[in-house]
Scaffold this active site. Structure first.
Site, PDB file in Angstrom:
ATOM      1  N   CYS A  96       0.842  -1.258  -0.051  1.00 21.96           N
ATOM      2  CA  CYS A  96       0.145   0.045  -0.012  1.00 21.96           C
ATOM      3  C   CYS A  96       0.871   1.151   0.030  1.00 21.96           C
ATOM      4  O   CYS A  96       2.151   1.154   0.216  1.00 21.96           O
ATOM      5  CB  CYS A  96      -0.938  -0.061   1.191  1.00 21.96           C
ATOM      6  SG  CYS A  96      -0.059  -0.030   2.622  1.00 21.96           S
TER       7      CYS A  96
ATOM      8  N   HIS B  76       3.431   2.140  11.737  1.00 23.20           N
ATOM      9  CA  HIS B  76       2.395   1.878  12.659  1.00 23.20           C
ATOM     10  C   HIS B  76       1.956   2.951  13.574  1.00 23.20           C
ATOM     11  O   HIS B  76       1.101   3.172  14.251  1.00 23.20           O
ATOM     12  CB  HIS B  76       2.620   0.729  13.526  1.00 23.20           C
ATOM     13  CG  HIS B  76       3.150  -0.644  12.721  1.00 23.20           C
ATOM     14  ND1 HIS B  76       4.421  -0.825  12.830  1.00 23.20           N
ATOM     15  CD2 HIS B  76       2.350  -1.294  11.915  1.00 23.20           C
ATOM     16  CE1 HIS B  76       4.483  -1.869  11.873  1.00 23.20           C
ATOM     17  NE2 HIS B  76       3.301  -2.314  11.378  1.00 23.20           N
TER      18      HIS B  76
ATOM     19  N   CYS C  44       1.989   6.020   9.021  1.00 23.72           N
ATOM     20  CA  CYS C  44       1.296   6.198   7.728  1.00 23.72           C
ATOM     21  C   CYS C  44       0.441   7.408   8.121  1.00 23.72           C
ATOM     22  O   CYS C  44      -0.304   7.529   9.405  1.00 23.72           O
ATOM     23  CB  CYS C  44       0.463   4.970   7.384  1.00 23.72           C
ATOM     24  SG  CYS C  44      -0.599   5.235   6.236  1.00 23.72           S
TER      25      CYS C  44
ATOM     26  N   HIS D  52      -1.204  -4.593  19.475  1.00 22.92           N
ATOM     27  CA  HIS D  52      -0.786  -4.086  18.171  1.00 22.92           C
ATOM     28  C   HIS D  52      -0.139  -2.774  18.240  1.00 22.92           C
ATOM     29  O   HIS D  52      -0.528  -1.908  18.951  1.00 22.92           O
ATOM     30  CB  HIS D  52      -1.826  -4.114  17.085  1.00 22.92           C
ATOM     31  CG  HIS D  52      -1.478  -4.002  15.927  1.00 22.92           C
ATOM     32  ND1 HIS D  52      -0.917  -2.824  15.129  1.00 22.92           N
ATOM     33  CD2 HIS D  52      -1.142  -5.043  14.656  1.00 22.92           C
ATOM     34  CE1 HIS D  52      -0.538  -2.905  14.175  1.00 22.92           C
ATOM     35  NE2 HIS D  52      -0.767  -4.558  13.835  1.00 22.92           N
TER      36      HIS D  52
ATOM     37  N   GLU E  46       0.008  -0.571  16.407  1.00 20.60           N
ATOM     38  CA  GLU E  46      -0.863   0.537  15.965  1.00 20.60           C
ATOM     39  C   GLU E  46      -1.937   1.022  17.034  1.00 20.60           C
ATOM     40  O   GLU E  46      -1.826   2.388  17.367  1.00 20.60           O
ATOM     41  CB  GLU E  46      -1.466   0.572  14.652  1.00 20.60           C
ATOM     42  CG  GLU E  46      -2.314   1.606  14.188  1.00 20.60           C
ATOM     43  CD  GLU E  46      -3.302   1.249  13.237  1.00 20.60           C
ATOM     44  OE1 GLU E  46      -2.880   0.573  12.174  1.00 20.60           O
ATOM     45  OE2 GLU E  46      -4.488   1.980  13.198  1.00 20.60           O
TER      46      GLU E  46
ATOM     47  N   THR F 233      -6.793   0.818  11.890  1.00 19.83           N
ATOM     48  CA  THR F 233      -6.856   0.946  10.145  1.00 19.83           C
ATOM     49  C   THR F 233      -6.962  -0.299   9.721  1.00 19.83           C
ATOM     50  O   THR F 233      -7.237  -0.529   8.247  1.00 19.83           O
ATOM     51  CB  THR F 233      -5.434   1.804   9.649  1.00 19.83           C
ATOM     52  OG1 THR F 233      -4.391   1.105   9.867  1.00 19.83           O
ATOM     53  CG2 THR F 233      -5.585   3.197  10.096  1.00 19.83           C
TER      54      THR F 233
ATOM     55  N   SER G  97       1.019  -9.368  10.532  1.00 18.20           N
ATOM     56  CA  SER G  97       0.586  -8.536   9.918  1.00 18.20           C
ATOM     57  C   SER G  97      -1.062  -8.565  10.166  1.00 18.20           C
ATOM     58  O   SER G  97      -2.016  -9.709   9.522  1.00 18.20           O
ATOM     59  CB  SER G  97       1.056  -8.679   8.251  1.00 18.20           C
ATOM     60  OG  SER G  97       0.039  -8.192   7.504  1.00 18.20           O
ATOM     61  N   SER G  98      -1.647  -7.669  10.659  1.00 19.38           N
ATOM     62  CA  SER G  98      -2.980  -7.344  10.848  1.00 19.38           C
ATOM     63  C   SER G  98      -3.892  -7.695   9.653  1.00 19.38           C
ATOM     64  O   SER G  98      -4.592  -8.510   9.551  1.00 19.38           O
ATOM     65  CB  SER G  98      -3.396  -6.304  11.872  1.00 19.38           C
ATOM     66  OG  SER G  98      -4.757  -6.079  11.845  1.00 19.38           O
TER      67      SER G  98
ATOM     68  N   SER H 267       1.735  -5.388   3.541  1.00 15.45           N
ATOM     69  CA  SER H 267       3.194  -5.201   3.791  1.00 15.45           C
ATOM     70  C   SER H 267       4.117  -6.207   3.020  1.00 15.45           C
ATOM     71  O   SER H 267       5.245  -6.254   3.408  1.00 15.45           O
ATOM     72  CB  SER H 267       3.429  -5.220   5.351  1.00 15.45           C
ATOM     73  OG  SER H 267       2.587  -6.035   5.854  1.00 15.45           O
TER      74      SER H 267
HETATM   75 FE1  SF4 Z   1      -1.171   3.101   5.905  1.00 17.66          FE
HETATM   76 FE2  SF4 Z   1      -1.220   0.798   7.204  1.00 17.66          FE
HETATM   77 FE3  SF4 Z   1      -3.354   1.402   5.321  1.00 17.66          FE
HETATM   78 FE4  SF4 Z   1      -0.854   0.787   4.789  1.00 17.66          FE
HETATM   79  S1  SF4 Z   1      -2.356  -0.440   5.591  1.00 17.66           S
HETATM   80  S2  SF4 Z   1      -2.078   2.546   3.966  1.00 17.66           S
HETATM   81  S3  SF4 Z   1       0.450   1.510   5.972  1.00 17.66           S
HETATM   82  S4  SF4 Z   1      -2.979   2.472   7.228  1.00 17.66           S
END
Ligand code: SF4
Length: 328
Positions: free
Chosen positions: A20, A82, A104, A132, A134, A176, A234-235, A278
């Site tokens: 992303c 995060h 982010c 986590h 984040e 997120t 990785s969530s 990721s």
């Molecule tokens: Fe941002 Fe996480 Fe969404 Fe990627 S997955 S755009 S790092 S909030």
């Protein structure tokens, strides 16, 4: 002598999948910092949740630490995508580190939303998974009076168990990378108890998470099994596996090609493949190459939502040479 023919396997690639904009930015941030300041640069926590990404950056001179207290004074320190609690920012400032914050922007937006609710005198509920990074960062960014801490819930039953009065002004924000459908259920539970609860609905769940979930839901209807390439911590990758399972399709998280089990794909006619936000594309390529060793592949890719999101690199890069004490 005739060679035994390999069985056929049809691959259906989810789209979009993999990196992303927030992950791309975070990785570029470390690469630019290494080019600008030289090694070592210190990165608090895995810059993104993927071992291959971190190993590559480590080979270039990044040093990963869990806490800034492990870093020598006057160093270059990068915060991961995060986000971090305020106490970490303060510790970095006290140690005179040159900080580059790769949080982010979509995570930072959640921090801003939460602070606004606190300023409005509302009690904030954070929908997310405690522990986590984040969530720990968001908790540490939304400062509250000590007797009104942010409350973390991960399920509708957590909401039922909250010890809050019905007339309490309540707001919520979310991690997120949650499942959109699970989160909707939790928001409904909040609204049942506090009909006037303010919040972003599921809009805190970032575009990349939503798009990858939608793409996996789409391919789950076409295939017999799903492989999600992504790290165990990785969530968003774990949520993709859950979405395929919820659609009634066997699904596996595959952190690397070494984790791909032949038994899982044996007898499968159509295999869906996706990758968490990721997971670098090379990991998917390696999985495909292994599958091609075992099967005669035909590959199709579903049309997905087009993504054209990009973020500027964070402050602290560019025009800063000579301003870092350790380089002076
Ligand atoms: Fe941002 Fe996480 Fe969404 Fe990627 S997955 S755009 S790092 S909030």
């Amino acid at each position: 002598m005739t060679m035994a023919r390999k069985p056929l396997l049809e691959i259906v690639l989810a789209n979009p999948r993999g990196f992303c904009a927030g992950v791309e930015r975070a990785i570029k941030t470390v690469e630019h910092a290494l080019a600008e300041f030289g090694a070592p640069v210190y990165v608090r926590h895995e810059i993104v949740h993927n071992a291959r990404v971190c190993d590559d950056l480590r080979a270039k001179g990044a040093v990963f630490v869990e806490e800034v207290e492990e870093v020598p004074p006057n160093s270059v320190v990068i915060f991961s995508a995060h986000g971090v609690p305020r106490r970490v920012e303060n510790a970095a400032e006290a140690a005179a580190h040159h900080v580059i914050d790769a949080t982010c922007p979509l995570v930072s937006r959640v921090h801003v939303g939460g602070r606004r609710y606190v300023m409005d005198g509302r009690r904030v509920i954070l929908i997310g998974h405690r522990g986590h990074p984040e969530v720990e960062g968001t908790l540490g960014q939304i400062e509250t009076p000590p007797d009104r801490p942010v409350l973390v819930v991960a399920s509708a039953s957590d909401v039922e168990a909250l010890d809050l009065q019905p007339d309490e002004p309540v707001s919520y924000v979310t991690q997120t990378t949650l499942s959109v459908s699970d989160t909707r259920g939790i928001i409904d539970a909040i609204r049942r108890r506090w009909p006037d609860a303010e919040g972003p609905d599921t809009r805190d769940i970032c575009y990349a998470t939503q798009n990858r979930q939608q793409a996996v839901a789409e391919i789950a209807g076409l295939v017999d099994a799903v492989v999600v390439v992504g790290a165990r911590n990785s969530s968003n990758s774990n949520r993709l596996v859950e979405i395929a399972l919820a659609a009634g399709v066997p699904a596996r998280l595959v952190p690397s090609v070494a984790d791909l089990e032949r038994d899982f794909v044996e007898g499968v006619r159509r295999l869906g493949i996706s990758a968490g936000a990721s997971a670098p594309a090379v990991l998917v390529d390696e999985v495909m190459a292994r599958l091609a060793d075992w099967f005669d592949l035909s590959v199709t890719e579903v049309m997905g939502k087009r993504e054209d999101v990009s973020f500027r690199l964070p402050r602290g890069l560019g025009n800063t040479l000579g301003r870092v004490a350790r380089r002076a």
